[in-house]
Design a protein around this motif. Sequence first.
Motif, PDB file in Angstrom:
ATOM      1  N   LYS A  23     -37.467  10.116 -19.241  1.00  0.00           N
ATOM      2  CA  LYS A  23     -36.859   8.453 -19.053  1.00  0.00           C
ATOM      3  C   LYS A  23     -36.013   8.389 -17.748  1.00  0.00           C
ATOM      4  O   LYS A  23     -35.933   7.656 -16.955  1.00  0.00           O
ATOM      5  CB  LYS A  23     -36.236   8.023 -20.106  1.00  0.00           C
ATOM      6  N   GLU A  24     -34.984   9.499 -17.706  1.00  0.00           N
ATOM      7  CA  GLU A  24     -33.945   9.399 -16.443  1.00  0.00           C
ATOM      8  C   GLU A  24     -34.806   9.733 -15.293  1.00  0.00           C
ATOM      9  O   GLU A  24     -34.419   9.027 -14.090  1.00  0.00           O
ATOM     10  CB  GLU A  24     -32.723  10.327 -16.772  1.00  0.00           C
ATOM     11  N   GLN A  27     -36.634   6.316 -14.503  1.00  0.00           N
ATOM     12  CA  GLN A  27     -35.558   5.586 -13.984  1.00  0.00           C
ATOM     13  C   GLN A  27     -35.269   5.767 -12.460  1.00  0.00           C
ATOM     14  O   GLN A  27     -35.507   4.806 -11.525  1.00  0.00           O
ATOM     15  CB  GLN A  27     -34.446   5.390 -14.652  1.00  0.00           C
ATOM     16  N   LYS A  35     -32.772  -1.845 -13.557  1.00  0.00           N
ATOM     17  CA  LYS A  35     -32.532  -1.708 -14.989  1.00  0.00           C
ATOM     18  C   LYS A  35     -33.873  -1.096 -15.566  1.00  0.00           C
ATOM     19  O   LYS A  35     -34.812  -1.453 -15.105  1.00  0.00           O
ATOM     20  CB  LYS A  35     -32.499  -3.004 -15.414  1.00  0.00           C
ATOM     21  N   GLU A  37     -34.745   0.084 -19.562  1.00  0.00           N
ATOM     22  CA  GLU A  37     -34.506   0.015 -21.005  1.00  0.00           C
ATOM     23  C   GLU A  37     -35.585   0.231 -21.835  1.00  0.00           C
ATOM     24  O   GLU A  37     -36.591  -0.465 -21.795  1.00  0.00           O
ATOM     25  CB  GLU A  37     -33.778  -1.346 -21.120  1.00  0.00           C
ATOM     26  N   GLU A  38     -35.511   1.269 -22.548  1.00  0.00           N
ATOM     27  CA  GLU A  38     -36.576   1.538 -23.562  1.00  0.00           C
ATOM     28  C   GLU A  38     -36.358   0.641 -24.655  1.00  0.00           C
ATOM     29  O   GLU A  38     -35.539   0.390 -25.162  1.00  0.00           O
ATOM     30  CB  GLU A  38     -36.196   2.916 -24.053  1.00  0.00           C
ATOM     31  N   VAL A  39     -37.769  -0.010 -24.911  1.00  0.00           N
ATOM     32  CA  VAL A  39     -37.707  -1.127 -25.927  1.00  0.00           C
ATOM     33  C   VAL A  39     -38.671  -0.574 -27.037  1.00  0.00           C
ATOM     34  O   VAL A  39     -38.621  -1.045 -28.159  1.00  0.00           O
ATOM     35  CB  VAL A  39     -38.307  -2.473 -25.213  1.00  0.00           C
ATOM     36  N   TYR A  44     -40.718   0.416 -21.365  1.00  0.00           N
ATOM     37  CA  TYR A  44     -39.542   0.297 -20.808  1.00  0.00           C
ATOM     38  C   TYR A  44     -39.592  -1.167 -20.220  1.00  0.00           C
ATOM     39  O   TYR A  44     -40.769  -1.307 -19.495  1.00  0.00           O
ATOM     40  CB  TYR A  44     -39.073   1.469 -19.547  1.00  0.00           C
ATOM     41  N   ASN A  45     -38.286  -2.074 -20.565  1.00  0.00           N
ATOM     42  CA  ASN A  45     -38.271  -3.064 -19.723  1.00  0.00           C
ATOM     43  C   ASN A  45     -37.533  -2.725 -18.499  1.00  0.00           C
ATOM     44  O   ASN A  45     -36.784  -2.047 -18.540  1.00  0.00           O
ATOM     45  CB  ASN A  45     -37.558  -4.133 -20.609  1.00  0.00           C
ATOM     46  N   ASN A  60     -39.016  -8.800 -12.809  1.00  0.00           N
ATOM     47  CA  ASN A  60     -38.678  -8.452 -13.975  1.00  0.00           C
ATOM     48  C   ASN A  60     -40.126  -7.812 -14.861  1.00  0.00           C
ATOM     49  O   ASN A  60     -40.832  -8.701 -14.691  1.00  0.00           O
ATOM     50  CB  ASN A  60     -38.280  -9.493 -15.138  1.00  0.00           C
ATOM     51  N   ARG A  62     -42.318  -4.586 -17.052  1.00  0.00           N
ATOM     52  CA  ARG A  62     -42.515  -3.540 -18.138  1.00  0.00           C
ATOM     53  C   ARG A  62     -43.315  -2.459 -17.810  1.00  0.00           C
ATOM     54  O   ARG A  62     -44.421  -2.657 -17.058  1.00  0.00           O
ATOM     55  CB  ARG A  62     -43.224  -4.420 -19.595  1.00  0.00           C
TER      56      ARG A  62
END
Length: 160
Positions: A23-24, A27, A35, A37-39, A44-45, A60, A62
Amino acid sequence: MEINGEYKFKAPINKVWDVLMDKEALQASVPGCEKFEEVEPQTYNVVMKVGVASIKGTYNGRITIADADQPKHYKLIVGGQGGPGFLNGEGIFDLSENSNGGDDPETVVAYKGTANVGGTLAGIGARMLMPVAKKLVHDFFKSMEKRIDTGSEQKSAETA
């Protein structure tokens, strides 16, 4: 618009897979990411600030990792919209390891993808969007490569 190519990492396939799924690392490697963010697991959003020619905007969207077959294959599904338009697409990534007959393994990531754009972005045309897309893909892989190299240096320091 279609894009394809390959990128070579001087690292074993499992290490490359781990970084591509981190994830990092994702990103840090998504261009213009503000931004991440794992949803849901592997979804991720994101908010990205990206400019294409004179059209700049905040999007914005996904990002979803699908069809994962560790450590050989996965699909990245991307969608987003902002003031200048929208983008959606998907990329397929296939990993293979080459031993090159030496001690240093090399992993080749072959990628192919499609993207659809609309709004003001579509007015730019594929002739101008293709070089931008290639640069974004190259920047993504270069960022991942740095993370792989940093991980190797940290491991060497830990064993010393």
